[in-house]
Design an enzyme around this catalytic site. Sequence first.
Site, PDB file in Angstrom:
ATOM      1  N   HIS A 114      42.886  74.669  47.097  1.00  0.00           N
ATOM      2  CA  HIS A 114      43.175  73.784  48.070  1.00  0.00           C
ATOM      3  C   HIS A 114      44.580  73.647  48.783  1.00  0.00           C
ATOM      4  CE1 HIS A 114      42.945  69.366  48.822  1.00  0.00           C
ATOM      5  NE2 HIS A 114      44.266  69.406  48.797  1.00  0.00           N
ATOM      6  N   GLU A 115      45.518  73.974  47.947  1.00  0.00           N
ATOM      7  CA  GLU A 115      46.819  74.075  48.733  1.00  0.00           C
ATOM      8  C   GLU A 115      46.963  75.405  49.667  1.00  0.00           C
ATOM      9  OE1 GLU A 115      49.005  71.682  48.582  1.00  0.00           O
ATOM     10  OE2 GLU A 115      47.894  70.467  47.218  1.00  0.00           O
ATOM     11  N   HIS A 150      46.005  74.538  53.058  1.00  0.00           N
ATOM     12  CA  HIS A 150      46.852  73.907  53.863  1.00  0.00           C
ATOM     13  C   HIS A 150      47.970  74.953  54.143  1.00  0.00           C
ATOM     14  CE1 HIS A 150      45.756  69.773  52.865  1.00  0.00           C
ATOM     15  NE2 HIS A 150      45.885  69.793  51.729  1.00  0.00           N
ATOM     16  N   ASP A 189      43.847  67.373  54.540  1.00  0.00           N
ATOM     17  CA  ASP A 189      43.079  66.567  53.322  1.00  0.00           C
ATOM     18  C   ASP A 189      42.063  65.932  54.161  1.00  0.00           C
ATOM     19  OD1 ASP A 189      44.790  67.662  51.188  1.00  0.00           O
ATOM     20  OD2 ASP A 189      46.174  66.099  51.578  1.00  0.00           O
TER      21      ASP A 189
END
Length: 923
Positions: A160-161, A164, A171
């Site tokens: 998830h990170e 980014h 998000d």
Amino acid sequence: ARGTMSRGAAAGVALLALLAAAAEAEAATVLRGGGYEGLVAAVHPRVGEDAELLTRLQEMITEASFHLFNATRGRAHFRSVKILIPPTWTEKGYEAPKHESYDTADVIVAPPYWKHGDDPYTLQPGACGQTGKYIHFTPNFLANDNLMDIYGSRGRLFVHEWAHLRWGVFDEYDSERPFYVTARNQVKVTRCSSDVTGIYVCEKNSCTEGSCVINKLTGLFKEGCTFIHDRNQTAVSSIMYMQSLSSVAEFCDEHNHNREAPNLQNQMCDYRSTWEVIKNSPDFKNNPPVTNSSYITPPSFSLLQKRDRVICLVLDISKTVSGDNWIKRLHQAAELYLLQIVEEYSHVGIVTFSHRAEIKAYMRQVVSDDVRKQLASHLPAAPGSERADICAGLQLALEVIRKKDGNTYGSEIVLVTGGQDSMKKCFSDMVNSGSIIHTITVGSSAAKEIEHFSKETGGLMFFVPERLDFSDLLDVFSGILSRSGDTFNQSIQIESASDSIGGYKELRRTVTIDSTVGRETFFVATWQTSGAPEITLSDPSGKSYTNKDFDIDSVFHVARLQIPGIAETGEWIYTLTNIHPSPQVLTMMVTSRAANSTISAVAVKAHVSKDINDYPNPMVVYVQVSQGFSPILGANVTAIISPQNGDPVSLELFDNGAGSDIVKNDGIYSKYLFSFPGNGRYSLKVHVHASANRTIVPQRAMSWSHAMYIPGYVENGKIKMNPSRPSIIRNDLQIQRGGFHRTAAGGSFIISAVPVGPYADVFPPCKIIDLDARIEDNKVVLSWTAPGDDFDKGQAAGYEIRTSETPLELRDNFYRTTFVNASSLSPELAGYKEMFAFKPEAFIAGNISIIYVAIRAIDEVSHHSELSNIAQAVMFIPPMDSPTSNVEFGVSTILLLVFGLLSVVCLTGSTAFFLSKKKDKKT
């Protein structure tokens, strides 16, 4: 938008091409054959020694690698990872790092600045599709298995990170807007995909009706309602919403993306799904999936540890640098570095060169002020020959470094030169030596390859114009700091003032010493002509210092005063009076260090969006102002851009969430930079201050790109709630009273393809990124920040506003959507707030309850800005019958379960309403 340029276009193009090639080899994570190589994870020096932490870090990335491979549909996994162990940990024969450092790591493991909160997050200051700065994990996040109930498995969260950081997606949830009303007048959870199921729970006492009740005006749930996810799901997406769910293994794509949800992915990426952004990134645009997954193996890990800092100054004393005062300025700046800047316990050597090189000082460890002075005594006092052999200086520096312990890995070289010689004969050897080379290029005629060394070795890159009568060289030497993460021992530049002062006139300024600094505070004045200026300095208590209190060097024109102990907090006033009848440049530098090892000092970091750029593409100047990991808001930030020819230009930067500033109030101030006087090198310096009569409260770092704090799950028909998120404790805040001052050098960059002579207006207004729409009295009320005539400068000529029932129609066919007459709207100056209200015909007819709006700004020559973010306005239509306090409405898929008086749970289920009561039970 008019301008002129200087000569040298051909040289600029050649230099651009050279550095573009160098950027390919820059020390960074690269994707080769489906595997990421060179990922760097670094542990902060303040983290206590814990071997288990390293194990957990490796386990997390190993797990993440397999999830990443599946999530990218066979396109990427982690092949090799380097973990940088702080020098404060016990030496256990770890490998020496080459170009890796804490400050340039992809992942950092560090304590949070505030004593609560283990939210993993990514510092992501750029726009959609742009890479972030780093991912931050706390030691407690890695060590505490109980947090996996809150954030999900560490490997899944890492993916998830990573999305980014690497691909610049956002998000798909929104803690500020957890619910929204659909076009069908239904309340939905802000999520992607819509297949994720769960129930609505009233978890706060503010739910006075005892249930999740809908506000009749907004159509949304009143405060206190939250959505609790089912632990067991069939939904497979999305990783940017709920990566913690075991069924979720993919990113939302164009087929299941929720375009109605008011989340940041939709707002920042023009309603494109995360997978659409990712697959079009530079990593995957021309990278097919791996056909044989059996080649995917767990990542390899290298444990690296750097001990003492080893640094060699390589100083050009040739006459290739124009100006009679070059040696004087070089001596002043290098002396400042040795006496005030370089960290204690560093090993420092000195080499000078012109047509040949000479060792001035072998490695000495800085353990006392005497050693600092001894090293400074070896600085050059006279110029050398006409030619500069840069390779001779660099190769001799490696010899000095090897004499210390036979190894050059992780060492640093500071190369200061205006030389024009080719460096091909030593380039390969220097890059392969493992030494980090910081370059300070002086003047417009310096060799084009110099910056190539920094790009290849991960070094800092500075430029100093030939205008050597200002403080530029002093500033860049002040910016060459250890990148170990140990900010307590780093020097902090408080003030850098420089001006041409007329005969018998004075330079008078006020500088604030704030409570976070004050240790080893120096005031340093320099001048040009013989005879020191008259110096007076007053501390906040009124104590005065004059020339007799300063150490004055009449040969190199430097006066230095160190304040004993911790400098008093407050306003210090200094005056430099020119005692000569003719004008001369006077400067004052103030440096200090953190006052307390447990309280982070206010710090400033500056950079530009590109190291190389070609006209007319804009750049962005970024300045991060923070205390530890906490952003500082409300500061006044000014950037000084100095070209190699011409006068400096100043820009005022903002943290207002408009124009170039993607996130409002995150402590990162920014501004577009687009007009250049000519090709060649440019330098960046920033001044930051907050007024003395205000109180600065550091804000808790809650950037957009942080992991969701999951309130609980529904499992086997039972609700299992997690502990509430820790709230801010006022006693934990370090309140900054009385303001502060900071100055920082932000490196250099190169511009090419600027046309010769006056040029036409080619710059459009900047994109509006903060358009907001709401309904008031059956009207759509829009608000946004005004762009300029040229990006975020000046005043636009007009606006084009259009609406649609779908966001994609606005995005893809803007001219075919419904036009809104905004002829009565006269644009404000850039940075001011705009408001405009209108009544859509579709609302008047009662045909729809939701409308999408977008806007473009137009300048005086009909250049259009990019399409704004697409705003959504919802007109909630309440039902005919007034509901009771125990019955929800407007959502056809809510099942109400009432638990006692305090909480009612609304379960997504059939299209009818069901209500059951269980007495004397609590959630």
